[in-house]
Motif scaffolding. Sequence first.
Motif, mmCIF file in Angstrom:
data_model
loop_
_atom_site.group_PDB
_atom_site.id
_atom_site.type_symbol
_atom_site.label_atom_id
_atom_site.label_comp_id
_atom_site.label_asym_id
_atom_site.label_seq_id
_atom_site.Cartn_x
_atom_site.Cartn_y
_atom_site.Cartn_z
ATOM 1 N N GLU A 1 -7.525 3.945 0.007
ATOM 2 C CA GLU A 1 -7.626 2.643 -0.811
ATOM 3 C C GLU A 1 -7.503 3.266 -2.425
ATOM 4 O OE1 GLU A 1 -10.435 -1.131 -1.095
ATOM 5 O OE2 GLU A 1 -11.424 0.823 -1.291
ATOM 6 N N TRP B 1 0.822 -1.374 0.115
ATOM 7 C CA TRP B 1 0.074 -0.134 0.087
ATOM 8 C C TRP B 1 0.829 1.036 0.051
ATOM 9 C CZ3 TRP B 1 -5.720 1.368 1.024
ATOM 10 C CH2 TRP B 1 -6.218 0.195 0.865
ATOM 11 N N TRP C 1 -3.948 3.991 -3.223
ATOM 12 C CA TRP C 1 -3.147 2.686 -3.306
ATOM 13 C C TRP C 1 -3.421 2.195 -4.877
ATOM 14 C CZ3 TRP C 1 -5.905 -2.221 -3.404
ATOM 15 C CH2 TRP C 1 -4.836 -3.331 -3.652
#
Length: 277
Positions: free
Chosen positions: A142, A12, A145
Amino acid sequence: MFSQSLPFFVNWFSNPNFLAMGIAIVFGLFWYALYKPPLRDYSFLLGVMAASAMLTLLAVAFIQIPLQTLTGQLLGMAFDQTTLMKWLFFLGVPQILLSGFVQEGAKMVPMVFMWQRSERYISPILGIVLGAAAGLGFGVFEAMWAHNQVFASGWTWAFVETGGFQAILPFWERFFAIGAHVAFSAIAGYGLAKDRGWLFFVIAAGLHSLLNYTVVLLQAQLIGATTVEILVAVVALGATAWALFLRYGGDDQAPWSSGFRKRLHLGKEPSEYAKPR
């Protein structure tokens, strides 16, 4: 069982790209603005966002993935590969439910912390805004990433000229995924404020699982990739519509006094975000 967890967590933070992260932030600000969050004196919402982002990543890496791996191993021992693929649309449900319940549970941790700090007494509107902040934190994290991976794979804007809609699918998906994260947690925050936290948590986790179930349908070859992205958008928009109805059209729209911020020792608060005495 934990062999994938640490590499996933580290991944990540690989391939950082400022443009990728900037796009994710813009997407997130669009969705969050729909909930009309307070612009002043509520800096603790930034803490909720940050805590949600990190706690949910940790939960995905060290709870969700190991449990899904264990579930997959158990299914592999119980069924042969042909049966698994034939009934994937059904046998894949446990792993999908894990994703929804683990992620929504992790996002609720900072929400519950603030609720506890306020003596378990917040307004429904503040509950929604608080939940939206928690969903925004992980949703944008998220998306950063995912976008970093897209740009690291060699994606350029020139791909749009040749690939058309297919070239922007990764960004389309993250745009609506952020909206879904925000809406699911906003709904859970509303339930927390209304003393129905468990019920609305289950609803939010169920909606999250429904969104993720589109991946199972894709793997089972029952739908195509474009259909998946359309369904993701439909679920995100539907959840957002419900959350916004609770925010603006529910039965808790009267002005309130400043009890919440006083209990947190944060000073004066806008009347809209506190419950009546």
